[in-house]
Design an enzyme around this catalytic site. Structure first.
Site, PDB file in Angstrom:
ATOM      1  N   ARG A 104       5.217   6.214  13.733  1.00 50.35           N
ATOM      2  CA  ARG A 104       5.325   6.750  12.373  1.00 50.35           C
ATOM      3  C   ARG A 104       4.838   8.197  12.347  1.00 50.35           C
ATOM      4  NH1 ARG A 104       1.187   4.364   8.189  1.00 50.35           N
ATOM      5  NH2 ARG A 104       0.194   6.399   8.275  1.00 50.35           N
ATOM      6  N   HIS A 164       0.847  -1.192   0.000  1.00 49.61           N
ATOM      7  CA  HIS A 164       0.000   0.000   0.000  1.00 49.61           C
ATOM      8  C   HIS A 164       0.880   1.238   0.000  1.00 49.61           C
ATOM      9  CE1 HIS A 164       1.038  -0.716   4.197  1.00 49.61           C
ATOM     10  NE2 HIS A 164       0.904   0.597   4.378  1.00 49.61           N
ATOM     11  N   HIS A 217       4.617  -0.152   0.057  1.00 51.89           N
ATOM     12  CA  HIS A 217       5.360  -0.939   1.048  1.00 51.89           C
ATOM     13  C   HIS A 217       4.433  -1.924   1.735  1.00 51.89           C
ATOM     14  CE1 HIS A 217       3.728   2.519   3.238  1.00 51.89           C
ATOM     15  NE2 HIS A 217       3.664   1.732   4.290  1.00 51.89           N
ATOM     16  N   ASP A 255       0.582   4.823   2.029  1.00 48.90           N
ATOM     17  CA  ASP A 255      -0.208   5.224   3.198  1.00 48.90           C
ATOM     18  C   ASP A 255      -1.311   6.229   2.843  1.00 48.90           C
ATOM     19  OD1 ASP A 255       1.257   3.617   4.981  1.00 48.90           O
ATOM     20  OD2 ASP A 255       2.860   5.116   5.015  1.00 48.90           O
TER      21      ASP A 255
HETATM   22  O1  LIG Z   1       5.294  -2.132  10.251  1.00 49.15           O
HETATM   23  C1  LIG Z   1       5.784  -1.953   9.141  1.00 49.15           C
HETATM   24  O2  LIG Z   1       6.761  -2.577   8.743  1.00 49.15           O
HETATM   25  C2  LIG Z   1       5.193  -0.944   8.210  1.00 49.15           C
HETATM   26  C3  LIG Z   1       3.849  -0.561   8.661  1.00 49.15           C
HETATM   27  C4  LIG Z   1       3.251   0.440   7.736  1.00 49.15           C
HETATM   28  O3  LIG Z   1       2.640   0.095   6.765  1.00 49.15           O
HETATM   29  C5  LIG Z   1       3.486   1.869   7.982  1.00 49.15           C
HETATM   30  O4  LIG Z   1       4.098   2.229   8.973  1.00 49.15           O
HETATM   31  O5  LIG Z   1       3.050   2.668   7.159  1.00 49.15           O
HETATM   32 FE   LIG Z   2       2.064   1.801   5.647  1.00 52.32          FE
END
Ligand SMILES: O=C(O)CCC(=O)C(=O)O
Ligand SMILES: [Fe+2]
Length: 364
Positions: A346, A177, A326, A179
């Site tokens: 994040r 995806h 990702h 984000d």
């Molecule tokens: O936990 C992860 O490796 C990525 C999670 C995710 O999709 C994000 O933080 O946007």
């Molecule tokens: Fe993500």
């Protein structure tokens, strides 16, 4: 089928969303554990003018990689995506270096900094660092940290029943995806710092959407350049409500160009993803499903334009959501205390209204 995403197919889950406090008495980053604010609601996001910091960067990046800094090592993770940097602290970068970093992230898709003090510099300095690149996004349904909704919480431990049950529904946990791509001005640079890393597993993979685009044949490129696709936040919000979560901002949909031009590099990238892209505007249902299915398979299968990153204590990854997709890799056993906890925070910066070829622009 392409139009049925993970979000739509998921079945109701009614479990306790809060973590188990008794399990984490000794945890160094207890103040960063996930919470759900149940009371705050936000109005729709407003349009804003965006100036990409990469546009004013020195293309040679002579400040970021100064000749008099011999302890800095820079290596490519894979030929077309991903750069790893050791020996530089994000917390020490000046504005010129941050501009060059913005350009580097746009060019390489994801830049991984090792050995960072980032999580220890305090919440305010982390926020200030991220805000340099753009206004911060507040996730409409996600967990966050106490008193700071800008920090989206990534948490997988034995007490995250919700995620653990979701994992059991599927053959694998891969879900590429970009984000919250449904937003009208969706994210650019995004920063993820892991606070706790399992002994092994829990990697993240990024796919270059620039390379994914450039691999396509000329007739398909030409077709896609004239098209827009719908990205929707509705299934995410509807599933969250169904599962007892608070939706703090009403969902939106956007129609974004399928081929997007990055404002700083001028490069074209595919801007569709299995997480949020629902249909191609103007096509019949079967045409749209077939084309999206082709592109989603192309992105997920393209290990020759992906970078898989193994996290370490002190790793911070910065990626550009405009040119990458990702997926987390949830391959470790959260119920085995030896394998440890996976926990991260994040920060997501919003960027430009997507712009395509021949002046094609997003609409909603
Ligand atoms: O936990 C992860 O490796 C990525 C999670 C995710 O999709 C994000 O933080 O946007
Ligand atoms: Fe993500």
């Amino acid at each position: 089928m392409a139009s049925s995403t993970t979000e739509i197919q998921s079945s109701p889950i009614n479990v306790n969303l809060a973590y188990d406090k008794t399990l984490h008495q000794e945890y160094k980053y207890i103040k960063y554990l996930p919470v759900y604010d149940e009371s705050t609601t936000f109005p729709p996001l407003q349009p804003f003018e965006f100036n990409d910091k990469g546009l004013v960067a020195d293309k040679e990046k002579q400040n970021l990689f100064a000749a008099d800094a011999p302890d800095v090592s820079v290596s490519k993770i894979a030929p077309v995506i991903g750069t790893e940097i050791r020996g530089l602290q994000l917390s020490q970068l000046n504005n010129q270096q941050k501009n060059e970093l913005a350009l580097l992230i746009a060019e390489r898709g994801v830049v991984v900094f090792r050995g960072q003090d980032f999580k220890d510099i305090g919440i305010d300095r982390q926020l200030e660092f991220a805000r340099y690149f753009g206004p911060l996004h507040i996730h409409p349904v996600g967990a966050h940290i106490q008193d700071h909704l800008e920090f989206h919480n990534i948490y997988l431990g034995p007490d995250n029943e919700y995620r653990n049950q979701r994992k059991l529904e599927r053959l694998n946990t891969i879900g590429f995806h970009s984000d919250v791509s449904y937003e009208h001005q969706p994210p650019g640079i995004t920063l993820l710092a892991l606070l706790s890393v399992p002994e092994t597993g829990g990697d993240t993979t990024w796919a270059s959407q620039t390379a994914a685009y450039s691999r396509l044949s000329t007739p398909i490129k030409t077709l896609l350049e004239g098209l827009k696709a719908e990205h929707s936040g509705f299934p995410q919000a509807e599933n969250a409500r169904r599962d007892g979560k608070h939706v703090r901002r009403e969902p939106v949909k956007s129609e974004h160009p399928i081929v997007r031009i990055h404002p700083a590099t001028g490069q074209k990238a595919l801007y569709i993803n299995p997480g949020f892209t629902k249909r191609i505007i103007g096509l019949k249902v079967e045409e749209s499903d077939a084309l999206l299915d082709l592109l989603f398979k192309h992105i997920a299968a393209g290990q020759d334009f992906q970078a898989r990153v193994k996290w370490e204590e002190g790793t911070v990854a910065l990626w550009d959501n405009r040119v990458t997709a990702h997926t987390a890799i949830n391959d470790y056993n959260v119920h085995n205390p030896q394998e440890g906890l996976r926990h991260g925070i994040r920060l997501t910066t919003l960027a430009d209204k997507p712009r395509g070829v021949y002046g094609l622009e997003s609409s909603w």
